[in-house]
Design a protein around this motif. Structure first.
Motif, PDB file in Angstrom:
ATOM      1  N   MET A 186      -7.176   6.376   5.551  1.00  0.00           N
ATOM      2  CA  MET A 186      -6.481   5.118   5.321  1.00  0.00           C
ATOM      3  C   MET A 186      -6.581   4.140   6.492  1.00  0.00           C
ATOM      4  SD  MET A 186      -2.419   6.044   5.391  1.00  0.00           S
ATOM      5  CE  MET A 186      -2.012   4.393   4.795  1.00  0.00           C
TER       6      MET A 186
ATOM      7  N   THR B 183       1.045   5.531   0.300  1.00  0.00           N
ATOM      8  CA  THR B 183       0.206   6.655   0.710  1.00  0.00           C
ATOM      9  C   THR B 183       0.930   7.975   0.533  1.00  0.00           C
ATOM     10  OG1 THR B 183      -0.977   7.707   2.535  1.00  0.00           O
ATOM     11  CG2 THR B 183       0.940   6.373   3.116  1.00  0.00           C
TER      12      THR B 183
ATOM     13  N   ASP C 165      -6.956   4.425  -0.034  1.00  0.00           N
ATOM     14  CA  ASP C 165      -8.331   4.862   0.252  1.00  0.00           C
ATOM     15  C   ASP C 165      -9.337   3.788  -0.174  1.00  0.00           C
ATOM     16  OD1 ASP C 165      -7.754   5.204  -2.409  1.00  0.00           O
ATOM     17  OD2 ASP C 165      -8.975   7.009  -2.636  1.00  0.00           O
ATOM     18  N   ASP C 166      -8.834   2.599  -0.497  1.00  0.00           N
ATOM     19  CA  ASP C 166      -9.727   1.511  -0.877  1.00  0.00           C
ATOM     20  C   ASP C 166      -9.756   0.455   0.230  1.00  0.00           C
ATOM     21  OD1 ASP C 166     -10.230   2.888  -3.149  1.00  0.00           O
ATOM     22  OD2 ASP C 166      -8.894   1.721  -4.423  1.00  0.00           O
ATOM     23  N   VAL C 167     -10.576  -0.571  -0.001  1.00  0.00           N
ATOM     24  CA  VAL C 167     -10.766  -1.561   1.054  1.00  0.00           C
ATOM     25  C   VAL C 167     -10.708  -2.969   0.476  1.00  0.00           C
ATOM     26  CG1 VAL C 167     -12.621  -2.570   2.473  1.00  0.00           C
ATOM     27  CG2 VAL C 167     -12.032  -0.157   2.739  1.00  0.00           C
ATOM     28  N   ARG C 168     -10.068  -3.860   1.210  1.00  0.00           N
ATOM     29  CA  ARG C 168      -9.971  -5.266   0.805  1.00  0.00           C
ATOM     30  C   ARG C 168     -11.040  -6.039   1.588  1.00  0.00           C
ATOM     31  NH1 ARG C 168      -7.820  -7.325  -3.513  1.00  0.00           N
ATOM     32  NH2 ARG C 168      -5.717  -6.470  -3.379  1.00  0.00           N
TER      33      ARG C 168
ATOM     34  N   LEU D  39      -3.092  -2.483  -2.715  1.00  0.00           N
ATOM     35  CA  LEU D  39      -4.347  -1.823  -2.371  1.00  0.00           C
ATOM     36  C   LEU D  39      -4.051  -0.341  -2.196  1.00  0.00           C
ATOM     37  CD1 LEU D  39      -7.368  -2.482  -1.642  1.00  0.00           C
ATOM     38  CD2 LEU D  39      -6.678  -2.224   0.743  1.00  0.00           C
TER      39      LEU D  39
ATOM     40  N   SER E  12      -8.448  -3.183   6.911  1.00  0.00           N
ATOM     41  CA  SER E  12      -9.047  -4.205   6.049  1.00  0.00           C
ATOM     42  C   SER E  12      -8.025  -5.279   5.671  1.00  0.00           C
ATOM     43  CB  SER E  12      -9.648  -3.571   4.793  1.00  0.00           C
ATOM     44  OG  SER E  12      -8.641  -3.270   3.846  1.00  0.00           O
TER      45      SER E  12
ATOM     46  N   SER F 266      -8.459   1.209   5.358  1.00  0.00           N
ATOM     47  CA  SER F 266      -7.730   0.429   4.356  1.00  0.00           C
ATOM     48  C   SER F 266      -6.719  -0.481   5.039  1.00  0.00           C
ATOM     49  CB  SER F 266      -7.020   1.358   3.378  1.00  0.00           C
ATOM     50  OG  SER F 266      -7.916   2.303   2.865  1.00  0.00           O
TER      51      SER F 266
ATOM     52  N   TYR G 123     -12.332  -6.532  -3.487  1.00  0.00           N
ATOM     53  CA  TYR G 123     -11.935  -5.190  -3.053  1.00  0.00           C
ATOM     54  C   TYR G 123     -13.044  -4.206  -3.379  1.00  0.00           C
ATOM     55  CZ  TYR G 123     -11.156  -4.322  -8.004  1.00  0.00           C
ATOM     56  OH  TYR G 123     -11.346  -4.185  -9.348  1.00  0.00           O
TER      57      TYR G 123
ATOM     58  N   MET H 114       0.867  -1.174   0.000  1.00  0.00           N
ATOM     59  CA  MET H 114       0.000   0.000   0.000  1.00  0.00           C
ATOM     60  C   MET H 114       0.903   1.222   0.000  1.00  0.00           C
ATOM     61  SD  MET H 114      -2.742   0.997   2.993  1.00  0.00           S
ATOM     62  CE  MET H 114      -3.746  -0.444   2.735  1.00  0.00           C
TER      63      MET H 114
END
Lengths: 321, 618
Positions: free
Chosen positions: A16, A9, A88-91, A85, A22, A19, A209, A7
């Motif tokens: 986050m 950033t 700002d996204d999610v698994r 990932l 997750s 994220s 995701y 990840m």
């Protein structure tokens, strides 16, 4: 089965938290989370310091770009399989477990998954490339099976999104795979070449995701600035590399790549500031002149469930004039 | 009483001068020395008024005016700042009489005049010090102010009627006795604002005030004072000053007083497996004992135990700080060190090198007085005979180019101004420089971390473009250790970093409309020639083709024509022919900045490796 989740950033801040969590909350626990902090400010650093989990490794660097940060992550990754990932996204909680099971069953070097798209309205949708995924399933069902060439063609047609694939580290090594430093729209290069170098691929129906379209969060792909030029550089190198690979002979895979590239190019051209459009076209035309002309022949059986072939071919011809 | 140097002044009668400063207008009766009058006026208007115009001083406080003359500073200041008290010192009895008269004539009740100069040889007074913020002085201190004693001074003929204390002043030999007070009385007074005009007493004054909370200091320095003396001890609190000295000024502003910035130098040492040399390196930086110079050793994931060595050897030494990080290359280590630093000045040196004792003090001193964004020292090649261990230090090729002593000086340090463009071409030597941190931050100059070679060259090129000119200090050298097998000499793919490095600079040049890119292009051709010459044979074709396309793109972007002899001088086979062939193909295209956005697999080592992997049979 150990996963390296990478990840990166840059000033993502409190967003986050979920994220990171997750990943750390995955039901499959054998993983490392590599966070490359690409020169974030104090707020994001504070968020990163909240977690107390030995599986989390943080690598700071001066702000050097998304590709550079992902490459740093790749350099430090120790897992058997690698995935990405965005911060700002999610698994999904079950994502790694489902992929690990697939790998155990099939020994695939690369697994491609599906996603959720959280858009600007209320409903949660399937990610943009759902039609490709469904069309592949239909073709495989109809033919009874799908060989590697067919899988590669459809895999290439998927949205080049970094969260949608799990790649054996040996493939990364084999292809010396890296993201293009100094360029955004970096995924198309990595996506294309990872598929080219993989010797076995599974496309599975796993909702793995969620990609968030956010109103108040800076997203690089949402700008109209000069970074939209970056697609030209990335596309040029992607096409240069792929045309030297034996997979270039797979006409469907080649067509799928060209459709993806043309779609991205047109999208960037449509969104770049008006006063940069001429320059964009000049550079693009120069790029098209330097690549293998076979790219412009898009076979009829190119994976194209969204029916874009005609339209994008016309766009390519328009550029060349 | 003190002899005047100006022949005419001796015969002139006192005259009245109208003085306007700090928003006040006053009529000063002066001795009529025209040379001195114009000197006093220019000090007042160009130094003190500009200083006070640029600061936010408290509404009230105690001001001490050392060397008040006839009241050039005191009278307008006391008029303008009625809530301040002023203690004005003047030792020349003629001037003192006029000072008193001027104060009286303007009805200034907030001024006390003392007929004395300060003299460093006098015994310190032991009296109660003024409490900061109090307007009343302790009785014992008041009394001490009255107890002046005669002390020996020499007259300074060029600066008459000023005198310098007889200790170390280069006077004309004529000594005379003047009434004086010990320097430490200033520390007892602890003024909120000090205006000084005290030739050759400045160092003693600075020393006496090191730990005293004096917030504001203004005045000409007739003698050089090591800058560290004016930078207050931490307990003294923030201090702002403006102290012109010859062509330059020692200056500290509001911004420099933020708790997040120390007005000091941090030397960042990027260390990777250099156990053998690191102690020699750090010791050489610390050697002259300047507390304003500190070292940040960044251990970039070393495996030879050099981090532990540093930790142990410098345990308890507050001037050395060790930070450890995962291995990420020299650029990442330097950036990491920079982010750990809160100093106003920063240098980046290599862990296997060393410096002349006092080199960084010389650079920091020059940087502080001149305000230069960048100061640099000389450098020498350090060779150690592998068998005998014998060291030889050879001055670099620059010794021939810059043979003369510097034409500027700060104290004992001489230097000259080097135009920034002069460092654009040639070997990167960033390790012998001190940079102002605010300059690097404002111009966004960093080491690109994905570049595993040339990161110092891109840094140097940006510094070259943005710094205007840099101060080249003579007489101190950086010792650049020569190794038989230096990294980049292996001739591997890393040479290809030069393309994307130069492209990022050229894109910057487009974004910011650099007026002149010829230094950049000269450096580009130079680098290409150098890289190609040392490249592994199997990589030469890719470099040759990559260079040709790159130069064609640069031509089409900037409308620049490379001359045939420039291209041939690179030593890249057929470069002129190849570039022209590309340009011929593009001849119908207009010149356009979009071309600079192209990319090629030949322009980045990562792409080259990916291409090799593809060709090895994917």
């Amino acid at each position: 089965m150990k996963f390296s989740c990478i990840m990166t950033t840059f000033n993502d801040g409190p967003i986050m938290r979920q994220s990171v969590m997750s990943i750390l909350n995955q039901t499959h626990e054998e993983l490392e989370l590599i966070v490359v902090d690409d020169g974030s400010g104090a707020e994001t650093k504070a968020v990163l310091s909240e977690f107390n989990d030995s599986r989390l490794r943080i690598f700071p660097q001066a702000n050097d770009g998304l590709s550079s940060a992902r490459n740093r992550g790749l350099h430090h990754a120790k897992g058997d399989y690698i995935c990405f990932l965005d911060a700002d996204d999610v698994r999904s909680p079950w994502a790694l477990a489902e992929v690990a099971r697939t790998i155990e069953e099939t020994d695939a070097e690369m697994v491609l998954v599906r996603g959720v798209y959280s858009g600007e309205r209320t409903t949660l949708e399937a990610f943009f490339d759902e039609p490709q995924a469904l069309a592949f399933d239909a073709e495989r069902e109809g033919a009874g099976s799908a060989d590697l060439a067919v899988r590669k063609a459809w895999a290439t047609s998927l949205e080049p999104q970094s969260a949608n694939k799990f790649i054996a580290r040996s493939v990364i090594e084999r292809g010396k795979l890296r993201f293009p430093n100094d360029h955004f729209f970096e995924d198309i290069l990595f996506h294309t070449m990872a598929i080219a170098h993989a010797r076995s691929i599974e496309l599975i129906d796993s909702r793995s995701y969620t990609y968030f379209q956010r109103q108040l969060h800076r997203q690089t792909t949402g700008s109209n600035g000069t970074i939209r030029f970056d697609i030209i550089g990335t596309a040029r190198v992607t096409l240069q590399l792929f045309q030297e690979h034996p997979d270039f002979g797979n006409a469907r895979q080649r067509g799928a790549l060209m459709l993806s590239v043309l779609r991205l190019l047109r999208w960037c051209e449509e969104n770049i500031a008006v006063y940069h459009r001429f320059a964009f076209r000049m550079a693009l035309r120069e790029t098209f002149r330097g690549i293998n002309p076979l790219y412009f022949i898009l076979p009829e059986n190119t994976p194209d469930p969204r029916d874009e072939r005609e339209d994008l071919s016309r766009y390519a011809r328009e550029i060349m004039v | 009483m003190i002899p005047k140097s100006d022949f005419e002044a001796k015969t002139e009668i006192p005259s009245t001068v109208e003085v306007a400063a700090f928003g006040a207008r006053v009529q000063l009766t002066t001795a009529g020395d025209r040379v001195e009058s114009s000197r006093r006026l220019s000090e007042l208007k160009e130094c003190h008024e500009r200083f006070l115009a640029s600061r936010v001083i408290p509404k009230s406080g105690l001001c001490v005016d050392l060397g008040a003359g006839e009241g050039w500073f005191t009278v307008p200041f006391a008029m303008a700042f009625r809530d301040w008290n002023v203690i004005a010192f003047e030792t020349d009895s003629d001037a003192f009489a006029l000072l008193q008269a001027n104060v009286k004539q303007h009805g200034l009740e907030n001024v006390v005049c003392i007929n004395a100069a300060l003299h460093p040889s006098l015994k310190p007074v032991h009296v109660q010090a003024r409490t900061s913020g109090e307007t009343e002085l302790p009785k014992s201190l008041m009394k001490a102010l009255g107890q002046t004693t005669p002390a020996m001074f020499t007259s300074l003929s060029a600066l008459a009627p000023r005198v310098a204390p007889v200790t170390d002043a280069p006077g004309n030999g004529e000594t005379l006795s003047c009434s004086a007070l010990p320097v430490n009385i200033l520390a007892k007074l602890a003024p909120d604002l000090l205006k000084l005009d005290a030739p050759y007493c400045e160092e003693a004054i600075a020393q006496a005030l090191r730990e005293v909370p004096v917030g504001f200091l203004t005045g000409r320095l007739y003698s050089y004072v090591p800058s560290k003396l004016f930078h207050p001890h931490e307990e003294a609190g923030p201090r702002e000053f403006y102290l012109p000295h010859h062509d330059y000024a020692l200056r500290r502003d509001y911004e420099d007083n933020f708790p997040t910035r120390r007005p000091q130098l941090d030397v960042v040492v990027a260390m990777y497996n250099t156990r053998e040399y690191i102690a020699e390196c750090v010791d050489s930086i610390l050697a002259d004992g300047n507390p304003d110079i500190r070292v940040i050793v960044v251990d970039d994931g070393s495996t030879d135990g050099c981090g532990d060595l540093v930790e142990k050897r410098y345990a308890g030494n507050e001037r050395v700080r060790l930070v450890r990080k995962a291995n990420g290359g020299c650029a990442s280590a330097r950036n990491y060190g920079r982010r750990c630093s809160n100093a106003s000045h920063i240098a980046f040196i290599d862990a296997d090198d060393r410096v002349d004792e006092g080199m960084f003090t010389a650079l920091l001193e020059t940087a502080r007085y001149t305000g230069a964004f960048v100061t640099e020292a000389e450098f020498s090649f350090l060779n150690v005979d592998e068998e005998t261990g014998e060291e030889t230090l050879t001055p670099s090729y620059e010794a021939d180019i810059y043979g003369l002593p510097g034409d500027c000086c700060v104290g004992e340090y001489d230097f000259f101004w080097l135009p920034g463009r002069d460092i654009a071409v040639g070997q990167p030597t960033i390790w012998r420089r001190v940079h102002r941190r605010d300059f690097l931050d404002r111009k966004n100059i960093w080491f690109p971390e994905h570049v595993r070679a040339f990161d110092d060259q891109i840094f140097q090129l940006m510094v070259s473009h943005y710094c205007g000119s840099l101060a080249h200090v003579k007489g101190y050298a950086y010792h650049y250790r020569q190794h038989p097998a230096q990294d980049i000499k292996q001739g591997d793919e890393r040479h290809f970093y030069s393309f994307n490095m130069f492209r990022s600079l050229l894109l910057r040049a487009l974004d910011e409309h650099w007026a002149d890119i010829t230094p950049l292009l000269r450096s580009l051709l130079n680098t290409m020639g150098w890289s190609y010459g040392g490249l592994r044979n199997d990589l030469k074709i890719a470099y040759q083709e990559g260079a040709a396309k790159f130069l064609a793109i640069v031509s089409k972007t900037f409308g620049h024509t490379f001359l045939p002899h420039e291209l041939n001088a690179t030593g890249i086979d057929g470069l002129e022919f190849l570039v022209n062939r590309h340009l011929e193909k593009m001849k119908d295209e207009p010149v356009n900045y979009g071309f600079m956005r192209l990319e090629s697999w030949r322009w980045q080592p990562e792409f080259i490796r990916m291409m090799q992997a593809v060709r090895m049979g994917g």
